[in-house]
Design a protein around this motif. Structure first.
Motif, mmCIF file in Angstrom:
data_model
loop_
_atom_site.group_PDB
_atom_site.id
_atom_site.type_symbol
_atom_site.label_atom_id
_atom_site.label_comp_id
_atom_site.label_asym_id
_atom_site.label_seq_id
_atom_site.Cartn_x
_atom_site.Cartn_y
_atom_site.Cartn_z
ATOM 1 N N HIS A 55 0.826 -1.211 0.000
ATOM 2 C CA HIS A 55 0.000 0.000 0.000
ATOM 3 C C HIS A 55 0.860 1.261 0.000
ATOM 4 C CE1 HIS A 55 -3.400 2.615 0.812
ATOM 5 N NE2 HIS A 55 -2.677 3.177 1.765
ATOM 6 N N THR A 56 1.985 1.208 0.689
ATOM 7 C CA THR A 56 2.842 2.391 0.799
ATOM 8 C C THR A 56 3.989 2.389 -0.203
ATOM 9 O OG1 THR A 56 4.124 1.308 2.540
ATOM 10 C CG2 THR A 56 2.343 2.774 3.244
ATOM 11 N N GLY A 57 4.128 1.314 -0.956
ATOM 12 C CA GLY A 57 5.164 1.271 -1.981
ATOM 13 C C GLY A 57 6.524 0.774 -1.513
ATOM 14 N N PHE A 58 6.570 0.098 -0.380
ATOM 15 C CA PHE A 58 7.826 -0.439 0.136
ATOM 16 C C PHE A 58 7.822 -1.960 0.048
ATOM 17 C CE2 PHE A 58 7.585 3.420 2.959
ATOM 18 C CZ PHE A 58 8.685 4.065 2.422
ATOM 19 N N ASN A 59 9.008 -2.548 -0.115
ATOM 20 C CA ASN A 59 9.056 -4.000 0.010
ATOM 21 C C ASN A 59 8.925 -4.322 1.501
ATOM 22 O OD1 ASN A 59 11.585 -4.689 1.343
ATOM 23 N ND2 ASN A 59 12.628 -3.995 -0.500
ATOM 24 N N PRO A 60 8.409 -5.497 1.843
ATOM 25 C CA PRO A 60 8.089 -5.811 3.237
ATOM 26 C C PRO A 60 9.248 -5.683 4.222
ATOM 27 C CG PRO A 60 7.091 -7.414 1.786
ATOM 28 C CD PRO A 60 7.979 -6.563 0.931
ATOM 29 N N SER A 61 10.433 -6.143 3.857
ATOM 30 C CA SER A 61 11.526 -6.091 4.830
ATOM 31 C C SER A 61 11.984 -4.655 5.066
ATOM 32 C CB SER A 61 12.699 -6.975 4.395
ATOM 33 O OG SER A 61 13.253 -6.511 3.188
ATOM 34 N N TYR A 62 12.033 -3.846 4.000
ATOM 35 C CA TYR A 62 12.423 -2.444 4.182
ATOM 36 C C TYR A 62 11.352 -1.702 4.970
ATOM 37 C CZ TYR A 62 13.825 2.337 3.395
ATOM 38 O OH TYR A 62 14.198 3.637 3.600
ATOM 39 N N PHE A 63 10.078 -1.963 4.642
ATOM 40 C CA PHE A 63 8.989 -1.331 5.369
ATOM 41 C C PHE A 63 9.061 -1.676 6.851
ATOM 42 C CE2 PHE A 63 4.764 -1.799 7.264
ATOM 43 C CZ PHE A 63 4.405 -0.461 7.291
ATOM 44 N N SER A 64 9.327 -2.933 7.151
ATOM 45 C CA SER A 64 9.406 -3.384 8.538
ATOM 46 C C SER A 64 10.481 -2.620 9.308
ATOM 47 C CB SER A 64 9.694 -4.880 8.584
ATOM 48 O OG SER A 64 9.826 -5.318 9.912
ATOM 49 N N SER A 65 11.670 -2.507 8.729
ATOM 50 C CA SER A 65 12.758 -1.814 9.439
ATOM 51 C C SER A 65 12.487 -0.317 9.527
ATOM 52 C CB SER A 65 14.104 -2.102 8.783
ATOM 53 O OG SER A 65 14.144 -1.584 7.475
ATOM 54 N N LEU A 66 11.929 0.280 8.469
ATOM 55 C CA LEU A 66 11.623 1.713 8.493
ATOM 56 C C LEU A 66 10.517 2.011 9.497
ATOM 57 C CD1 LEU A 66 12.230 4.469 7.206
ATOM 58 C CD2 LEU A 66 10.469 3.963 5.514
ATOM 59 N N PHE A 67 9.497 1.162 9.543
ATOM 60 C CA PHE A 67 8.392 1.346 10.482
ATOM 61 C C PHE A 67 8.908 1.307 11.915
ATOM 62 C CE2 PHE A 67 4.613 0.299 12.920
ATOM 63 C CZ PHE A 67 3.653 1.083 12.315
ATOM 64 N N LYS A 68 9.750 0.335 12.206
ATOM 65 C CA LYS A 68 10.329 0.199 13.554
ATOM 66 C C LYS A 68 11.173 1.425 13.896
ATOM 67 C CE LYS A 68 11.907 -2.317 17.147
ATOM 68 N NZ LYS A 68 11.176 -3.012 18.157
ATOM 69 N N LYS A 69 11.966 1.882 12.930
ATOM 70 C CA LYS A 69 12.833 3.042 13.159
ATOM 71 C C LYS A 69 12.010 4.304 13.429
ATOM 72 C CE LYS A 69 16.158 5.978 10.785
ATOM 73 N NZ LYS A 69 16.633 6.358 9.469
ATOM 74 N N GLU A 70 10.950 4.509 12.664
ATOM 75 C CA GLU A 70 10.160 5.736 12.778
ATOM 76 C C GLU A 70 9.169 5.728 13.941
ATOM 77 O OE1 GLU A 70 10.694 8.522 11.163
ATOM 78 O OE2 GLU A 70 12.181 7.687 9.802
ATOM 79 N N THR A 71 8.646 4.549 14.298
ATOM 80 C CA THR A 71 7.616 4.493 15.337
ATOM 81 C C THR A 71 8.123 3.959 16.672
ATOM 82 O OG1 THR A 71 6.875 2.263 14.764
ATOM 83 C CG2 THR A 71 5.815 4.110 13.598
ATOM 84 N N GLY A 72 9.259 3.270 16.641
ATOM 85 C CA GLY A 72 9.783 2.679 17.871
ATOM 86 C C GLY A 72 9.118 1.352 18.221
ATOM 87 N N THR A 73 8.270 0.869 17.340
ATOM 88 C CA THR A 73 7.583 -0.395 17.575
ATOM 89 C C THR A 73 7.482 -1.162 16.259
ATOM 90 O OG1 THR A 73 5.607 -1.401 18.564
ATOM 91 C CG2 THR A 73 5.249 0.557 17.244
ATOM 92 N N SER A 74 7.340 -2.456 16.353
ATOM 93 C CA SER A 74 7.230 -3.259 15.132
ATOM 94 C C SER A 74 5.809 -3.136 14.560
ATOM 95 C CB SER A 74 7.541 -4.728 15.430
ATOM 96 O OG SER A 74 6.477 -5.315 16.146
ATOM 97 N N PHE A 75 5.682 -3.527 13.315
ATOM 98 C CA PHE A 75 4.369 -3.530 12.661
ATOM 99 C C PHE A 75 3.379 -4.391 13.444
ATOM 100 C CE2 PHE A 75 1.715 -6.231 9.929
ATOM 101 C CZ PHE A 75 0.783 -5.296 9.512
ATOM 102 N N VAL A 76 3.796 -5.593 13.820
ATOM 103 C CA VAL A 76 2.918 -6.519 14.537
ATOM 104 C C VAL A 76 2.496 -5.932 15.882
ATOM 105 C CG1 VAL A 76 2.796 -8.804 15.628
ATOM 106 C CG2 VAL A 76 3.808 -8.567 13.368
ATOM 107 N N GLU A 77 3.447 -5.326 16.605
ATOM 108 C CA GLU A 77 3.117 -4.702 17.895
ATOM 109 C C GLU A 77 2.147 -3.542 17.710
ATOM 110 O OE1 GLU A 77 7.080 -3.707 19.053
ATOM 111 O OE2 GLU A 77 7.373 -5.549 20.193
#
Length: 151
Positions: free
Chosen positions: A73-95
């Motif tokens: 949906h956001t245009g990222f591959n899953p592994s990059y999105f996962s690391s970027l999401f964690k970096k920006e939010t301080g939490t994992s996607f699943v959390e």
């Protein structure tokens, strides 16, 4: 992005150079400034896409959401999105998804007399035992105990 004023400044600086070392210094400074601007632009764009992902998660938490879905949906591959999401939010996607679902479940438990099983399904979980375990982990209370507080 092409900027005629910036190009003119660079051309003037290059023309005023009296030695190869001076030219090298001017070009190096220009490259460093350009890279810094690109980095800021990339960071702002990434933050915008993470905010878009958060909005998407909050609008679709009740569905079976995966990292792949939100990444696509956001245009990222899953592994990059996962690391970027964690970096920006301080939490994992699943959390984060779990937190959103539990918050919505808390609202439903306070505002309705729906069965726990129905609340579980409405917030995106199919297994009541798993839902209860997560709910207890996040709130310190079982769903029934949480509801009793607000009756």
């Amino acid at each position: 992005e092409y900027d005629p004023a910036s190009r003119k400044v660079l051309e003037d600086a290059v023309e005023s150079c009296l030695s190869p070392e001076g030219l090298f210094s001017v070009l190096l400074e220009y490259i460093n400034i350009s890279l810094s601007l690109l980095e800021k632009d990339w960071a702002n764009r990434s933050l915008g896409q993470i905010n878009e992902a958060k909005e998407y998660i909050e609008a679709n938490y009740m569905n079976s959401l995966t990292l792949e879905d939100v990444g696509a949906h956001t245009g990222f591959n899953p592994s990059y999105f996962s690391s970027l999401f964690k970096k920006e939010t301080g939490t994992s996607f699943v959390e984060y998804l779990s937190m959103i679902r539990i918050e919505k479940a808390k609202d439903l438990l306070m505002e309705s007399d729906l069965r726990i099983q129905d609340v579980c399904l409405m917030v995106g979980y199919s297994d009541v035992k798993y839902f209860s375990k997560l709910f207890t982990k996040h709130t310190g209370l079982k769903p029934k105990e949480y509801r009793k507080i607000f009756l």
